[in-house]
Design an enzyme around this catalytic site. Structure first.
Site, PDB file in Angstrom:
ATOM      1  N   ASP A 230      -3.883  -0.067 -14.768  1.00 16.18           N
ATOM      2  CA  ASP A 230      -5.304  -0.597 -14.842  1.00 16.18           C
ATOM      3  C   ASP A 230      -6.033  -0.013 -13.454  1.00 16.18           C
ATOM      4  OD1 ASP A 230      -3.891  -1.890 -12.720  1.00 16.18           O
ATOM      5  OD2 ASP A 230      -4.311  -3.965 -13.347  1.00 16.18           O
ATOM      6  N   GLU A 231      -5.444   0.791 -12.710  1.00 13.89           N
ATOM      7  CA  GLU A 231      -6.409   1.220 -11.402  1.00 13.89           C
ATOM      8  C   GLU A 231      -7.206   2.099 -11.579  1.00 13.89           C
ATOM      9  OE1 GLU A 231      -4.184   1.791  -7.806  1.00 13.89           O
ATOM     10  OE2 GLU A 231      -2.849   0.045  -7.969  1.00 13.89           O
TER      11      GLU A 231
ATOM     12  N   LYS B 188      -4.039   9.447 -11.982  1.00 10.44           N
ATOM     13  CA  LYS B 188      -3.650   8.794 -13.323  1.00 10.44           C
ATOM     14  C   LYS B 188      -4.928   8.898 -14.468  1.00 10.44           C
ATOM     15  CE  LYS B 188      -0.236   6.849 -14.183  1.00 10.44           C
ATOM     16  NZ  LYS B 188       1.146   7.440 -14.680  1.00 10.44           N
TER      17      LYS B 188
HETATM   18  P1  NAD Z   1       8.563   4.593  -9.807  1.00 11.90           P
HETATM   19  O1  NAD Z   1       7.968   5.246  -8.524  1.00 11.90           O
HETATM   20  O2  NAD Z   1       9.402   3.446  -9.538  1.00 11.90           O
HETATM   21  O3  NAD Z   1       9.401   5.587 -10.588  1.00 11.90           O
HETATM   22  C1  NAD Z   1       8.817   6.803 -10.789  1.00 11.90           C
HETATM   23  C2  NAD Z   1      10.160   7.565 -11.348  1.00 11.90           C
HETATM   24  O4  NAD Z   1       9.490   9.107 -11.588  1.00 11.90           O
HETATM   25  C3  NAD Z   1      11.040   7.998 -10.275  1.00 11.90           C
HETATM   26  O5  NAD Z   1      12.389   7.840 -10.889  1.00 11.90           O
HETATM   27  C4  NAD Z   1      10.799   9.273  -9.833  1.00 11.90           C
HETATM   28  O6  NAD Z   1      12.154  10.043  -9.463  1.00 11.90           O
HETATM   29  C5  NAD Z   1      10.361   9.958 -11.022  1.00 11.90           C
HETATM   30  N1  NAD Z   1       9.645  11.246 -10.834  1.00 11.90           N
HETATM   31  C6  NAD Z   1       8.622  11.342 -10.000  1.00 11.90           C
HETATM   32  N2  NAD Z   1       8.111  12.515  -9.684  1.00 11.90           N
HETATM   33  C7  NAD Z   1       8.759  13.227 -10.872  1.00 11.90           C
HETATM   34  C8  NAD Z   1       8.629  14.605 -11.295  1.00 11.90           C
HETATM   35  N3  NAD Z   1       7.665  15.466 -10.676  1.00 11.90           N
HETATM   36  N4  NAD Z   1       9.480  15.041 -12.231  1.00 11.90           N
HETATM   37  C9  NAD Z   1      10.298  13.993 -12.801  1.00 11.90           C
HETATM   38  N5  NAD Z   1      10.575  12.849 -12.661  1.00 11.90           N
HETATM   39  C10 NAD Z   1       9.801  12.472 -11.288  1.00 11.90           C
HETATM   40  O7  NAD Z   1       7.459   4.074 -10.720  1.00 11.90           O
HETATM   41  P2  NAD Z   1       7.029   2.993 -11.611  1.00 11.90           P
HETATM   42  O8  NAD Z   1       6.333   1.801 -10.621  1.00 11.90           O
HETATM   43  O9  NAD Z   1       8.286   2.607 -12.281  1.00 11.90           O
HETATM   44  O10 NAD Z   1       5.788   3.549 -12.593  1.00 11.90           O
HETATM   45  C11 NAD Z   1       6.316   4.184 -13.709  1.00 11.90           C
HETATM   46  C12 NAD Z   1       4.889   4.430 -14.398  1.00 11.90           C
HETATM   47  O11 NAD Z   1       4.302   3.408 -14.666  1.00 11.90           O
HETATM   48  C13 NAD Z   1       3.739   5.502 -13.651  1.00 11.90           C
HETATM   49  O12 NAD Z   1       3.388   6.180 -14.498  1.00 11.90           O
HETATM   50  C14 NAD Z   1       2.866   4.551 -13.070  1.00 11.90           C
HETATM   51  O13 NAD Z   1       1.696   4.995 -12.857  1.00 11.90           O
HETATM   52  C15 NAD Z   1       2.889   3.366 -14.182  1.00 11.90           C
HETATM   53  N6  NAD Z   1       2.502   1.963 -13.645  1.00 11.90           N
HETATM   54  C16 NAD Z   1       3.189   1.496 -12.891  1.00 11.90           C
HETATM   55  C17 NAD Z   1       2.853   0.128 -12.528  1.00 11.90           C
HETATM   56  C18 NAD Z   1       3.520  -0.746 -11.402  1.00 11.90           C
HETATM   57  O14 NAD Z   1       3.059  -1.821 -11.006  1.00 11.90           O
HETATM   58  N7  NAD Z   1       4.541  -0.354 -10.746  1.00 11.90           N
HETATM   59  C19 NAD Z   1       1.961  -0.581 -13.339  1.00 11.90           C
HETATM   60  C20 NAD Z   1       1.168   0.078 -14.273  1.00 11.90           C
HETATM   61  C21 NAD Z   1       1.553   1.456 -14.554  1.00 11.90           C
HETATM   62  O1  DAU Z   2      -2.091  -2.290 -10.768  1.00 15.35           O
HETATM   63  C1  DAU Z   2      -1.187  -1.445 -11.206  1.00 15.35           C
HETATM   64  C2  DAU Z   2      -0.841  -0.708  -9.913  1.00 15.35           C
HETATM   65  O2  DAU Z   2       0.022  -1.476  -9.104  1.00 15.35           O
HETATM   66  C3  DAU Z   2       0.403   0.556 -10.546  1.00 15.35           C
HETATM   67  O3  DAU Z   2      -0.519   1.434 -10.960  1.00 15.35           O
HETATM   68  C4  DAU Z   2       0.922   0.773  -8.876  1.00 15.35           C
HETATM   69  O4  DAU Z   2       1.776   2.106  -9.171  1.00 15.35           O
HETATM   70  C5  DAU Z   2       1.482  -0.033  -8.377  1.00 15.35           C
HETATM   71  O5  DAU Z   2       2.015   0.419  -6.966  1.00 15.35           O
HETATM   72  C6  DAU Z   2       0.444  -1.224  -7.919  1.00 15.35           C
HETATM   73  O6  DAU Z   2      -0.474  -0.833  -6.987  1.00 15.35           O
HETATM   74  P1  DAU Z   2      -1.001  -1.839  -5.809  1.00 15.35           P
HETATM   75  O7  DAU Z   2      -1.762  -1.012  -4.917  1.00 15.35           O
HETATM   76  O8  DAU Z   2      -1.904  -2.935  -6.406  1.00 15.35           O
HETATM   77  O9  DAU Z   2       0.528  -2.432  -5.509  1.00 15.35           O
HETATM   78  P2  DAU Z   2       1.227  -2.513  -4.014  1.00 15.35           P
HETATM   79  O10 DAU Z   2       2.245  -3.333  -4.408  1.00 15.35           O
HETATM   80  O11 DAU Z   2       0.883  -1.377  -3.201  1.00 15.35           O
HETATM   81  O12 DAU Z   2       0.007  -3.467  -3.226  1.00 15.35           O
HETATM   82  C7  DAU Z   2      -0.310  -4.963  -3.956  1.00 15.35           C
HETATM   83  C8  DAU Z   2      -1.567  -5.330  -2.980  1.00 15.35           C
HETATM   84  O13 DAU Z   2      -0.888  -5.923  -1.750  1.00 15.35           O
HETATM   85  C9  DAU Z   2      -2.520  -4.620  -2.642  1.00 15.35           C
HETATM   86  O14 DAU Z   2      -3.671  -5.288  -2.574  1.00 15.35           O
HETATM   87  C10 DAU Z   2      -2.440  -4.165  -1.261  1.00 15.35           C
HETATM   88  C11 DAU Z   2      -1.506  -5.134  -0.657  1.00 15.35           C
HETATM   89  N1  DAU Z   2      -0.372  -4.911   0.299  1.00 15.35           N
HETATM   90  C12 DAU Z   2       0.377  -4.004   0.017  1.00 15.35           C
HETATM   91  C13 DAU Z   2       1.495  -3.561   0.798  1.00 15.35           C
HETATM   92  C14 DAU Z   2       2.326  -2.373   0.252  1.00 15.35           C
HETATM   93  C15 DAU Z   2      -0.407  -5.278   1.796  1.00 15.35           C
HETATM   94  O15 DAU Z   2      -1.138  -6.382   1.912  1.00 15.35           O
HETATM   95  N2  DAU Z   2       0.487  -5.029   2.449  1.00 15.35           N
HETATM   96  C16 DAU Z   2       1.450  -4.418   2.211  1.00 15.35           C
HETATM   97  O16 DAU Z   2       2.267  -3.832   2.915  1.00 15.35           O
END
Ligand code: NAD
Ligand code: DAU
Length: 352
Positions: A134-135, A162
């Protein structure tokens, strides 16, 4: 009949491991291939309960390596792709944007090119599913939601990379007729998340009696969804989503960071048998994240109406399950926080 071959990229990571487990267990008629580079965020421990399954194969490799990607598509003739591999942490993208450009943009295009080449315009039963965030939509004020047609307005190198990949995926649909689907999801939480992200980082810091670094005033708002509900949404979209369409996925579960952190503190006090209020004493307000988006909130009506998905868990249950998982998996936490993690942590938080 041959089994359907599905490539899941990034399945050693947080969300990918939950998606792979769901597909491996639910669809024995599929062969699941996990292509992962095993960056700091990728961990085969996340899949150790299913890695001996006969319908699963791990491939170590980098999606930025086009030759490798082309060869894999040539060899395995994948029928579908669920693309999750990415650099995913906003703070790291501020420190080092280039890894994000390479993996999130170039890597995605390599996969599109390889799929286009082997599918050669014959798209029956083929799917290229791109998992996004959603970012890409930017930041909301205190009112309103992100819809599927909200204009893109990313602010961090992560979200801009993204957004670029989403545009390219759509361009391959419009230009070459590629059978693509995209979903944009809100913040995930749950087991197996690398402890650089807010929830596991704070659980781990409380466990170790370390300060809890809250950016700015903790007023930013995120919409949290349990990771298994995201995996379930990916399943229904992969199988029932309309080619060329986008689906928003969210929890309708908004929290200011500070309120969420107080909930985590309370749950942790209880679980660790500490005096009520003792974890809250660790809260430390630090310098804000550059370009910090104020609020994300997803409208997921389209997904609910068209495909019948809705979140299965209330946040109050999900956060307890999550805290329990980290407390019961201290070895996992200790493994991923040894070595380079300490250098990362000191560098990111030293001047805040
Ligand atoms: P993550 O960082 O936990 O995992 C990413 C994985 O991709 C890892 O296993 C890493 O080894 C692999 N990777 C990274 N670079 C690579 C490369 N060049 N080649 C092959 N593998 C590679 O990420 P996540 O939080 O599980 O997110 C997964 C997907 O979902 C991402 O595309 C992210 O943008 C999307 N997403 C994440 C969130 C969230 O809250 N975490 C929310 C919405 C969408
Ligand atoms: O919205 C989806 C996204 O959510 C995904 O696409 C990203 O991969 C995922 O990392 C996440 O992004 P955010 O930046 O929202 O997540 P994060 O956990 O890094 O931070 C959540 C909120 O907390 C944000 O407002 C920043 C704040 N924060 C984060 C960290 C790591 C703090 O206040 N202190 C911290 O140390």
């Amino acid at each position: 009949m041959d089994k359907k071959r599905i490539l899941i990229t990034g399945a050693a990571g947080f969300i990918g491991s939950h998606v792979a487990r769901l597909f491996i267990n639910k669809y024995p008629e599929y062969e699941i291939y996990n292509l992962d580079k095993l960056t700091y965020a990728g961990n085969l421990e996340n899949l150790k309960d299913i890695d001996k399954n006969s319908n699963y194969k791990f491939i170590l490799g980098d999606i930025v390596d086009s030759e490798l990607v082309n060869n894999l598509f040539e060899e395995y003739k994948f029928d579908g792709v669920i693309h999750l591999a990415a650099e995913s942490h906003v703070d790291r993208s501020i420190e080092n944007p280039m890894d994000f450009i390479m993996t999130n943009i170039v890597g995605t295009v390599n996969l599109l090119n390889a799929a286009r080449e082997i599918w050669k315009g014959s798209h029956e039963n083929k799917r290229f599913y791109h998992v996004s965030t959603d970012e890409v939509y930017g930041s909301l004020d205190l009112e309103g939601f992100f819809y599927e047609d909200t204009p893109y307005n990313p602010h961090s190198p992560y979200s801009a990379s993204k957004a670029s990949s989403d545009h390219l995926v759509r361009a391959y649909h419009d230009t070459y007729g590629m059978p693509v689907i995209i979903s944009n999801c809100s913040n995930n939480y749950g087991p197996n998340q690398f402890p650089e992200k807010l929830i596991p980082l704070f659980i781990n810091n409380i466990r170790n009696n370390k300060p809890l670094p809250v950016y700015g005033k903790g007023e930013n708002i995120r919409d949290w969804l349990f990771v298994k509900d995201h995996a379930a949404a990916i399943d229904v979209i992969y199988h029932g989503g309309k080619i060329g369409d986008t689906y928003n996925i969210g929890g309708h579960n908004e929290w200011t960071n500070i309120d969420l952190i107080k909930v985590i503190c309370k749950v942790m006090d209880k679980k660790l048998g500490r005096a009520n209020g003792s974890s809250e004493e660790l809260i430390t307000f630090v310098t804000d994240r550059a370009g910090h988006d104020l609020r994300y909130a997803i409208d997921s009506q389209k997904l609910q109406n068209e495909l019948g998905w809705k979140p299965s868990l209330q946040f109050e249950e999900g956060i307890i399950l999550t805290v329990d998982w980290y407390i019961n998996n201290q070895k996992w936490l200790d493994n991923v926080t040894s070595g380079n993690y300490q250098k990362y942590y000191n560098k990111m938080y030293e001047n805040r």
